[in-house]
Write an enzyme that holds these catalytic residues in place. Structure first.
Site, PDB file in Angstrom:
ATOM      1  N   LYS A 177       0.872  -1.187   0.000  1.00 15.47           N
ATOM      2  CA  LYS A 177       0.000   0.000   0.000  1.00 15.47           C
ATOM      3  C   LYS A 177       0.902   1.227   0.000  1.00 15.47           C
ATOM      4  O   LYS A 177       1.481   1.593   1.011  1.00 15.47           O
ATOM      5  CB  LYS A 177      -0.857  -0.028   1.275  1.00 15.47           C
ATOM      6  CG  LYS A 177      -2.211   0.654   1.165  1.00 15.47           C
ATOM      7  CD  LYS A 177      -2.186   2.149   0.954  1.00 15.47           C
ATOM      8  CE  LYS A 177      -1.885   2.955   2.193  1.00 15.47           C
ATOM      9  NZ  LYS A 177      -1.696   4.397   1.876  1.00 15.47           N
ATOM     10  N   GLU A 252       9.732   1.079  10.678  1.00 16.73           N
ATOM     11  CA  GLU A 252      10.793   2.066  10.416  1.00 16.73           C
ATOM     12  C   GLU A 252      10.133   3.419  10.561  1.00 16.73           C
ATOM     13  O   GLU A 252       9.361   3.829   9.705  1.00 16.73           O
ATOM     14  CB  GLU A 252      11.350   1.898   8.997  1.00 16.73           C
ATOM     15  CG  GLU A 252      11.923   0.542   8.694  1.00 16.73           C
ATOM     16  CD  GLU A 252      13.223   0.269   9.419  1.00 16.73           C
ATOM     17  OE1 GLU A 252      13.852   1.225   9.897  1.00 16.73           O
ATOM     18  OE2 GLU A 252      13.596  -0.906   9.535  1.00 16.73           O
ATOM     19  N   CYS A 286      13.855  10.435   6.913  1.00 12.40           N
ATOM     20  CA  CYS A 286      13.702   9.967   8.304  1.00 12.40           C
ATOM     21  C   CYS A 286      14.994  10.089   9.084  1.00 12.40           C
ATOM     22  O   CYS A 286      14.988  10.358  10.277  1.00 12.40           O
ATOM     23  CB  CYS A 286      13.229   8.523   8.293  1.00 12.40           C
ATOM     24  SG  CYS A 286      14.232   7.491   7.242  1.00 12.40           S
ATOM     25  N   GLU A 385      10.338  15.723  15.027  1.00 10.73           N
ATOM     26  CA  GLU A 385      10.709  15.700  13.615  1.00 10.73           C
ATOM     27  C   GLU A 385       9.945  16.812  12.885  1.00 10.73           C
ATOM     28  O   GLU A 385       8.721  16.887  12.992  1.00 10.73           O
ATOM     29  CB  GLU A 385      10.284  14.338  13.085  1.00 10.73           C
ATOM     30  CG  GLU A 385      10.778  13.990  11.734  1.00 10.73           C
ATOM     31  CD  GLU A 385      10.411  12.546  11.393  1.00 10.73           C
ATOM     32  OE1 GLU A 385       9.280  12.126  11.680  1.00 10.73           O
ATOM     33  OE2 GLU A 385      11.269  11.862  10.833  1.00 10.73           O
TER      34      GLU A 385
HETATM   35  P1  NAD Z   1       2.416   8.429   7.721  1.00 12.77           P
HETATM   36  O1  NAD Z   1       2.594   7.649   8.955  1.00 12.77           O
HETATM   37  O2  NAD Z   1       1.453   9.528   7.694  1.00 12.77           O
HETATM   38  O3  NAD Z   1       1.987   7.466   6.524  1.00 12.77           O
HETATM   39  C1  NAD Z   1       2.747   6.349   6.158  1.00 12.77           C
HETATM   40  C2  NAD Z   1       1.849   5.340   5.461  1.00 12.77           C
HETATM   41  O4  NAD Z   1       0.897   4.867   6.397  1.00 12.77           O
HETATM   42  C3  NAD Z   1       1.058   5.902   4.280  1.00 12.77           C
HETATM   43  O5  NAD Z   1       1.018   4.945   3.259  1.00 12.77           O
HETATM   44  C4  NAD Z   1      -0.324   6.111   4.870  1.00 12.77           C
HETATM   45  O6  NAD Z   1      -1.355   6.040   3.927  1.00 12.77           O
HETATM   46  C5  NAD Z   1      -0.414   4.943   5.838  1.00 12.77           C
HETATM   47  N1  NAD Z   1      -1.372   5.109   6.929  1.00 12.77           N
HETATM   48  C6  NAD Z   1      -1.847   6.248   7.471  1.00 12.77           C
HETATM   49  N2  NAD Z   1      -2.729   5.966   8.461  1.00 12.77           N
HETATM   50  C7  NAD Z   1      -2.804   4.620   8.546  1.00 12.77           C
HETATM   51  C8  NAD Z   1      -3.523   3.718   9.388  1.00 12.77           C
HETATM   52  N3  NAD Z   1      -4.358   4.146  10.327  1.00 12.77           N
HETATM   53  N4  NAD Z   1      -3.341   2.406   9.212  1.00 12.77           N
HETATM   54  C9  NAD Z   1      -2.487   1.948   8.273  1.00 12.77           C
HETATM   55  N5  NAD Z   1      -1.791   2.745   7.440  1.00 12.77           N
HETATM   56  C10 NAD Z   1      -1.944   4.069   7.581  1.00 12.77           C
HETATM   57  O7  NAD Z   1       3.872   8.908   7.323  1.00 12.77           O
HETATM   58  P2  NAD Z   1       4.277   9.786   6.058  1.00 12.77           P
HETATM   59  O8  NAD Z   1       3.858  11.192   6.350  1.00 12.77           O
HETATM   60  O9  NAD Z   1       3.841   9.154   4.799  1.00 12.77           O
HETATM   61  O10 NAD Z   1       5.860   9.658   6.086  1.00 12.77           O
HETATM   62  C11 NAD Z   1       6.661  10.441   6.864  1.00 12.77           C
HETATM   63  C12 NAD Z   1       7.157   9.668   8.069  1.00 12.77           C
HETATM   64  O11 NAD Z   1       7.807   8.468   7.660  1.00 12.77           O
HETATM   65  C13 NAD Z   1       8.179  10.443   8.844  1.00 12.77           C
HETATM   66  O12 NAD Z   1       7.901  10.357  10.220  1.00 12.77           O
HETATM   67  C14 NAD Z   1       9.486   9.723   8.532  1.00 12.77           C
HETATM   68  O13 NAD Z   1      10.465   9.845   9.498  1.00 12.77           O
HETATM   69  C15 NAD Z   1       9.049   8.326   8.348  1.00 12.77           C
HETATM   70  N6  NAD Z   1      10.001   7.582   7.523  1.00 12.77           N
HETATM   71  C16 NAD Z   1      10.825   6.672   8.132  1.00 12.77           C
HETATM   72  C17 NAD Z   1      11.766   5.974   7.386  1.00 12.77           C
HETATM   73  C18 NAD Z   1      12.678   4.967   8.050  1.00 12.77           C
HETATM   74  O14 NAD Z   1      13.286   4.166   7.357  1.00 12.77           O
HETATM   75  N7  NAD Z   1      12.798   4.950   9.348  1.00 12.77           N
HETATM   76  C19 NAD Z   1      11.857   6.182   6.019  1.00 12.77           C
HETATM   77  C20 NAD Z   1      11.007   7.118   5.420  1.00 12.77           C
HETATM   78  C21 NAD Z   1      10.075   7.812   6.191  1.00 12.77           C
END
Ligand code: NAD
Length: 492
Positions: A177, A252, A286, A385
């Protein structure tokens, strides 16, 4: 550009017949509409993945065979490198050279896991020496089952590769997804996998909102393992959903990574790595080193050079030549980052550079690269962050103070230290509570090395052999290898 879901080897409409807009963050224009999958589509995708795993034989293929599919996918990605990079730019906003870099890394990730898949055929089987010679025992690794992968928008294709490549290499099937903000390249990955002849159901891609398709995937009882990359609050929901039926889970999550620069560091190198550590991909990384600690003796001269160089960064549409900083991914992200800067300013922080939209760019979610100083330690700009091109810089006195400041965080994804004194750099690296520590650099990432965080930055590791372990179960097969009675009771 594709707009349908990829389920069981076929392109299909969303069951609810709804779609969502894809917006180019550089122009603010709607460039496409993509199917908004819901729990119903997730159910169809999980059923297909289940069948491919349980009945159609994917889990029983040899590693060599899976390796061939992965290499074919890698070749497909490389053949379409320019087109994929362009899609990534119009979807995410990142500069084209960075997008090309990501696409190359995504192909490299499939190649790396192709070789690990090949090795699975004769490795990972261990015979155990047991203290009771009547028994023989061996340990084997087996695929965990159907994996549900949920990924963010900052590296759309690369994050898909980090999940799909090890999962397929291990013999798992997957429902992926992508983020609703950047669905385009994950759909192309499905098309490439299809062209590579991947059997139906092995890789399914369901686009949709987090609260619908994402949540549906985390709650589906047919999923054995959830692999999530995203924010801490969503990660926490994913973990809670996984807990209900004890799904395996790897997370992650976010970070607020420190970068310690000692007085003996080369100023020019420090300036370049600090800028790269927070401004590449618009700081939407991240592992971005967003808290920079500079030894007070070096602080004034380093700040002068850093401010000078930061102001020279070319901002614009990622497709334009020479652009180093593109727009933030969305209007919401732009509002969040600019309000974080405004709150920091109100709390007493000084904006040394940036902090506003460039005067020449009235359309697009652009923010100048921003340097904050005098940031109080207890405010969100220092502790949370920001996920934008915003760095907080603070002077420190001695090594102990630097380590204490660096470790004073609920996150522990990455950290960096710069010093010409190897002994000191190694000592500090050993004291930093983070899953990734860079010495004399910040951010370089290798498919071979484990990626993941301490504390609230996550659970488990991706990449390298650790990434494959995420998708494997461990089984012992123990045999009573004698005809002698066990002797639990004495027969008359
Ligand atoms: P997010 O948590 O808003 O969304 C991530 C994913 O989760 C999206 O596909 C979203 O549609 C889905 N999602 C949202 N609500 C959900 C739910 N209730 N149940 C299941 N899935 C759901 O994060 P984002 O804004 O897309 O990404 C930014 C974040 O990702 C930052 O905090 C960043 O640090 C982190 N990140 C971490 C890494 C790593 O390797 N540690 C890498 C990239 C990004």
């Amino acid at each position: 550009m594709r707009s349908e879901l990829f389920i069981d080897g076929k392109w299909t409409q969303a069951a609810a017949q709804r779609s969502f807009d894809v917006v180019n963050p550089a122009t603010e224009e709607v460039i496409h509409k993509v199917a908004a999958g819901t729990a119903e589509d997730i159910d169809a995708a999980v059923s297909a993945a289940r069948r491919a795993f349980d009945h159609d034989g994917w889990s029983k293929t040899s590693g060599a065979e899976r390796g061939r599919y992965l290499r074919a996918i890698a070749n497909g990605i490389r053949r379409r490198q320019t087109e994929l990079a362009r899609l990534e730019v119009i979807d995410n906003g990142k500069p084209f050279p960075e997008a090309e870099w990501d696409v190359g890394d995504a192909a490299g990730c499939f190649e790396f896991y192709a070789s690990l898949a090949e090795q699975l055929d004769n490795q990972f089987e261990e015979r155990l020496e047991l203290p009771d010679a009547r028994f023989t025992s061996k340990v084997v690794k087996e695929p965990v089952g159907v994996a549900g992968a949920i990924i963010p928008w900052n590296y759309p294709l690369l994050m898909a590769a980090w999940k799909a490549a090890p999962a397929l290499a291990a013999g798992c099937t997957m429902v992926l997804k992508p983020s609703e903000l950047t669905p385009l390249t994950a759909l192309e990955l499905a098309a490439i996998a299809d062209e590579a002849g991947l059997p139906p159901g092995v890789l399914n891609v369901v686009t949709g909102l987090g609260s619908e398709a994402g949540q549906g995937l985390t709650e589906h009882p047919g999923v054995d393992k959830l692999a999530f990359t995203g924010s801490v609050p969503t990660g926490s929901k994913v973990m809670a959903a996984a807990a209900r039926d004890i799904k395996r889970v790897s997370l992650e999550l976010g970070g607020k990574s420190p970068f310690i620069v000692f007085e003996d560091a080369d100023i020019e190198q420090a300036v370049e790595w600090i800028m790269f550590g927070i401004f590449w991909n618009q700081g939407q990384v991240c592992s971005a080193t967003s808290r920079v600690l500079v030894q007070e003796t070096l602080y004034p001269s380093l700040m002068a050079r850093l401010t000078e160089e930061t102001r020279k960064i070319t901002i614009g549409n990622g497709l334009d030549e020479g652009v180093l900083l593109g727009p933030l991914v969305s209007e919401k992200q732009y509002q969040q980052v600019t309000s974080a800067v405004a709150s920091a300013r109100e709390a007493g922080a000084t904006v040394v550079a940036g902090g506003k939209r460039p005067d020449s760019l009235t359309t697009g979610y652009y923010l100048e690269p921003t340097i904050l100083t005098d940031v109080p330690l207890e405010i969100a700009a220092w502790t949370e962050e920001i996920f934008g091109p915003v760095v907080c810089i603070r002077p420190f006195g001695d090594e102990a103070e630097a380590i204490a400041l660096a470790n004073d965080s609920r996150f522990g994804l990455a950290a960096a230290v710069m010093s010409k004194d190897d002994g000191r750099a190694e000592r500090v690296a050993a004291s930093l509570r983070a899953g990734i520590v860079w010495i004399n650099c910040s951010q370089p990432t290798f498919t071979e090395a484990p990626w993941g965080g301490y504390k609230q930055s996550g659970i488990g590791r991706e990449l390298g052999r650790w990434g494959l372990e995420n998708y494997l179960e461990t089984k012992q097969i123990t045999k009573y290898a004698t005809d002698a009675p066990w002797g639990w009771y004495i027969k008359d």
